[in-house]
Scaffold this motif. Structure first.
Motif, PDB file in Angstrom:
ATOM      1  N   LEU A  24       0.815  -1.234   0.000  1.00 37.17           N
ATOM      2  CA  LEU A  24       0.000   0.000   0.000  1.00 37.17           C
ATOM      3  C   LEU A  24       0.843   1.276   0.000  1.00 37.17           C
ATOM      4  N   LYS A  25       0.414   2.272  -0.790  1.00 37.25           N
ATOM      5  CA  LYS A  25       1.016   3.614  -0.725  1.00 37.25           C
ATOM      6  C   LYS A  25      -0.111   4.631  -0.568  1.00 37.25           C
ATOM      7  N   ILE A  26       0.029   5.508   0.410  1.00 41.21           N
ATOM      8  CA  ILE A  26      -0.974   6.557   0.609  1.00 41.21           C
ATOM      9  C   ILE A  26      -0.379   7.878   0.152  1.00 41.21           C
ATOM     10  N   LYS A  27      -1.011   8.483  -0.847  1.00 39.31           N
ATOM     11  CA  LYS A  27      -0.544   9.764  -1.401  1.00 39.31           C
ATOM     12  C   LYS A  27      -1.524  10.840  -0.941  1.00 39.31           C
ATOM     13  N   TYR A  28      -1.120  11.616   0.040  1.00 37.75           N
ATOM     14  CA  TYR A  28      -2.007  12.642   0.591  1.00 37.75           C
ATOM     15  C   TYR A  28      -2.298  13.734  -0.447  1.00 37.75           C
ATOM     16  N   ALA A  29      -3.575  14.000  -0.704  1.00 34.96           N
ATOM     17  CA  ALA A  29      -3.977  15.047  -1.655  1.00 34.96           C
ATOM     18  C   ALA A  29      -3.887  16.401  -0.958  1.00 34.96           C
ATOM     19  N   LEU A  30      -2.770  17.104  -1.200  1.00 33.28           N
ATOM     20  CA  LEU A  30      -2.499  18.294  -0.386  1.00 33.28           C
ATOM     21  C   LEU A  30      -3.380  19.475  -0.722  1.00 33.28           C
ATOM     22  N   LYS A  31      -4.187  19.389  -1.774  1.00 32.85           N
ATOM     23  CA  LYS A  31      -5.069  20.516  -2.037  1.00 32.85           C
ATOM     24  C   LYS A  31      -6.102  20.669  -0.927  1.00 32.85           C
ATOM     25  N   ALA A  32      -6.323  19.630  -0.123  1.00 32.68           N
ATOM     26  CA  ALA A  32      -7.284  19.714   0.978  1.00 32.68           C
ATOM     27  C   ALA A  32      -6.789  20.651   2.088  1.00 32.68           C
ATOM     28  N   LEU A  33      -5.495  20.571   2.382  1.00 32.76           N
ATOM     29  CA  LEU A  33      -4.897  21.381   3.470  1.00 32.76           C
ATOM     30  C   LEU A  33      -3.405  21.386   3.218  1.00 32.76           C
ATOM     31  N   ASN A  34      -2.819  22.558   2.982  1.00 31.04           N
ATOM     32  CA  ASN A  34      -1.451  22.541   2.454  1.00 31.04           C
ATOM     33  C   ASN A  34      -0.392  23.170   3.367  1.00 31.04           C
ATOM     34  N   ASN A  35      -0.690  23.366   4.637  1.00 31.82           N
ATOM     35  CA  ASN A  35       0.357  23.921   5.507  1.00 31.82           C
ATOM     36  C   ASN A  35       1.569  22.975   5.532  1.00 31.82           C
ATOM     37  N   ILE A  36       2.750  23.544   5.388  1.00 36.98           N
ATOM     38  CA  ILE A  36       3.971  22.734   5.228  1.00 36.98           C
ATOM     39  C   ILE A  36       4.217  21.829   6.440  1.00 36.98           C
ATOM     40  N   ASN A  37       3.755  22.274   7.617  1.00 38.23           N
ATOM     41  CA  ASN A  37       3.934  21.443   8.817  1.00 38.23           C
ATOM     42  C   ASN A  37       3.075  20.181   8.757  1.00 38.23           C
ATOM     43  N   ILE A  38       1.896  20.325   8.168  1.00 36.06           N
ATOM     44  CA  ILE A  38       1.023  19.151   8.012  1.00 36.06           C
ATOM     45  C   ILE A  38       1.638  18.195   6.993  1.00 36.06           C
ATOM     46  N   LEU A  39       2.241  18.748   5.942  1.00 33.29           N
ATOM     47  CA  LEU A  39       2.907  17.890   4.957  1.00 33.29           C
ATOM     48  C   LEU A  39       4.053  17.118   5.617  1.00 33.29           C
ATOM     49  N   LYS A  40       4.830  17.820   6.443  1.00 33.39           N
ATOM     50  CA  LYS A  40       5.958  17.157   7.130  1.00 33.39           C
ATOM     51  C   LYS A  40       5.461  16.065   8.071  1.00 33.39           C
ATOM     52  N   LEU A  41       4.367  16.383   8.759  1.00 33.60           N
ATOM     53  CA  LEU A  41       3.783  15.406   9.681  1.00 33.60           C
ATOM     54  C   LEU A  41       3.375  14.139   8.931  1.00 33.60           C
ATOM     55  N   LEU A  42       2.765  14.317   7.759  1.00 33.13           N
ATOM     56  CA  LEU A  42       2.330  13.147   6.998  1.00 33.13           C
ATOM     57  C   LEU A  42       3.516  12.403   6.409  1.00 33.13           C
ATOM     58  N   LYS A  43       4.561  13.133   6.095  1.00 33.88           N
ATOM     59  CA  LYS A  43       5.786  12.468   5.630  1.00 33.88           C
ATOM     60  C   LYS A  43       6.351  11.574   6.737  1.00 33.88           C
ATOM     61  N   GLN A  44       6.343  12.121   7.973  1.00 30.88           N
ATOM     62  CA  GLN A  44       6.804  11.320   9.126  1.00 30.88           C
ATOM     63  C   GLN A  44       6.021  10.015   9.259  1.00 30.88           C
ATOM     64  N   GLY A 347     -10.868  24.224   3.491  1.00 27.72           N
ATOM     65  CA  GLY A 347     -11.198  25.456   4.198  1.00 27.72           C
ATOM     66  C   GLY A 347     -10.208  26.518   3.761  1.00 27.72           C
ATOM     67  N   TYR A 348      -9.073  26.540   4.448  1.00 24.29           N
ATOM     68  CA  TYR A 348      -8.052  27.548   4.149  1.00 24.29           C
ATOM     69  C   TYR A 348      -7.631  27.497   2.680  1.00 24.29           C
ATOM     70  N   THR A 349      -7.506  26.295   2.117  1.00 22.15           N
ATOM     71  CA  THR A 349      -6.982  26.197   0.744  1.00 22.15           C
ATOM     72  C   THR A 349      -7.942  26.775  -0.289  1.00 22.15           C
ATOM     73  N   MET A 350      -9.212  26.936   0.054  1.00 23.67           N
ATOM     74  CA  MET A 350     -10.153  27.552  -0.886  1.00 23.67           C
ATOM     75  C   MET A 350     -10.504  28.975  -0.474  1.00 23.67           C
ATOM     76  N   SER A 351      -9.764  29.534   0.469  1.00 27.36           N
ATOM     77  CA  SER A 351     -10.104  30.870   0.968  1.00 27.36           C
ATOM     78  C   SER A 351      -9.632  31.956   0.003  1.00 27.36           C
ATOM     79  N   ASN A 352     -10.117  33.156   0.182  1.00 21.46           N
ATOM     80  CA  ASN A 352      -9.755  34.256  -0.718  1.00 21.46           C
ATOM     81  C   ASN A 352      -9.818  35.596   0.028  1.00 21.46           C
TER      82      ASN A 352
END
Ligand code: PLP
Length: 391
Positions: A24-44, A347-352
């Motif tokens: 299994l490989k899980i590829k997180y779709a970052l368009k949902a929430l893209n804060n770099i800390n969340i990306l790092k957390l998911l990488k961990q 939420g944040y990723t679709m904000s303006n």
């Protein structure tokens, strides 16, 4: 915006465990929430990324993902953008025949690519987030498979993955399996596959009694079918027993419930028919209720034991920007803080910045620490690219 990664990790492990019987490989779709800390957390946690623009790819690389861990699934982009992604070394996923042709012509078998097929399986109840229906712009129709194969053979292309993403909100294993069968049928035409990617669409609860995707059940059904297909596929003489990976690209499932949007009540406004609670936010920060008719649960955290009354919760934008219609809330007073749930995804990723209103801060609550992970915008941030000229 408050984020609690504990929930993200729990969801990640739930998915991992449900499909544990596979490669299994899980590829997180970052368009949902893209804060770099969340990306790092998911990488961990061991996740890869699904990126839909070259800019998302760039952020993924900055967060420390290697190019090979990133799947690039754009739609309707120029061949130029695809070539940039090839230069960066990410896995390309092709969404239309024109690009497939150009890709084959340019790269032949020197760069592998994945093909996004549209199986026309319609999932989910909301027409705005369906991507599989017959006139959808996403993917290459499964009915055009012959044409695809002709191009692949003519250009001697190396197809290392097949992909489908039927849209958000899949409730039952049956829908997935129907799509999966079509991909399996298509797969036997390609001898070099390394993975099959079933996209996403796992539903989470927005209302308390919402029916959600039963991940364990789905895991069992898909694993059984995928394993039997792998045996078949690995038996193709060209395969020599090479194993296939099973990929998913969840966004909402991982992050939706981890995010909370806190808003302050500016005014309580009684009209002849309705009591409005007007808050210091709006569709500029969370567009889902207006855009998708999405339900977001709200609680009055300043008055949790107040007498319930009916309110229509609205924003401060010069648009009808309603968060909740005729909603029962603990009595709302001016100055109260309301908590809007499921604000983690889209939420944040679709904000303006409509009305020149700044975006809110993002705050992480993790391991007993409360940390600012994105500053609140200022008016200077918003207007910095305006160029004043002599008039
Ligand atoms: C948006 C998207 C996803 C994630 O969808 P969710 O409903 O948030 O899980 C996955 N794959 C692709 C290609 C997407 O565009």
């Amino acid at each position: 915006m408050f984020m609690m990664p504990k929930k993200i990790i729990a969801q990640y492990n739930k998915l991992k465990n449900a499909f544990a019987g596979n490669n299994l490989k899980i590829k997180y779709a970052l368009k949902a929430l893209n804060n770099i800390n969340i990306l790092k957390l998911l990488k961990q946690q061991g996740a890869g990324l699904d990126a839909v623009s070259i800019y998302e790819v760039q952020l993924g690389l900055r967060a420390g993902f290697s190019a090979s861990e990133i799947l690039f699934t754009p739609n309707g982009v120029s061949f130029d953008e695809i070539k940039q992604a090839v230069t960066l070394g990410v896995q390309i996923n092709i969404d239309n025949i024109s690009i497939l042709q150009q890709f084959g012509h340019e790269f032949g078998n020197s760069v592998p690519c994945c093909i996004r097929l549209n199986p026309h399986i319609v999932a989910g109840g909301n027409v705005h987030i369906q991507t599989g229906h017959i006139d959808s712009k996403f993917g290459i129709s499964i009915h055009q498979l012959r044409h695809v194969i002709r191009i692949v053979e003519k250009e001697n292309m190396l197809i290392n993955g097949l992909h489908m993403h039927t849209g958000s909100d899949i409730l039952d294993a049956g829908v997935f399996i129907r799509g999966a069968e079509l991909l399996f049928d298509a797969a036997v035409n390609f001898k070099d596959l390394e993975f099959i990617d079933f996209g996403s669409g796992f539903k989470v609860a927005y209302k308390e009694d919402d029916v959600i995707t039963d991940i364990e059940e789905l895991g069992k059904t898909i694993t059984e079918r995928f394993q039997s297909f792998c045996k078949e596929y690995a038996c193709l003489p060209e395969r020599q027993g090479k194993e296939l990976e099973l990929w998913f690209e969840p966004g909402k499932f991982l992050v939706s419930e981890a995010g909370f949007l806190l808003v302050k009540v500016n005014v309580v406004k009684q009209t002849t028919a309705t009591v409005f609670a007007g808050v210091d936010s709006g569709q500029n920060h969370l567009i889902r209720p207006m855009f998708y008719d999405a339900y977001h649960h709200i609680i009055n955290i300043s008055n949790p034991t107040g007498t319930p009354r009916i309110y229509t919760v609205v924003g401060n934008i010069c648009e009808t920007d309603t968060f909740a219609w005729d909603r029962k809330l603990e009595e709302v007073r001016e100055g109260d803080i309301l908590c809007i749930k499921n604000a983690g995804a889209y939420g944040y990723t679709m904000s303006n910045n409509y009305n020149l209103r700044p975006r809110p801060a993002e705050v992480l609550i993790y391991k007993n620490n409360i940390q600012l992970i994105r500053k609140r915008e200022t008016i200077d941030d918003i207007i910095q690219n305006m160029v004043e000229v002599e008039l």
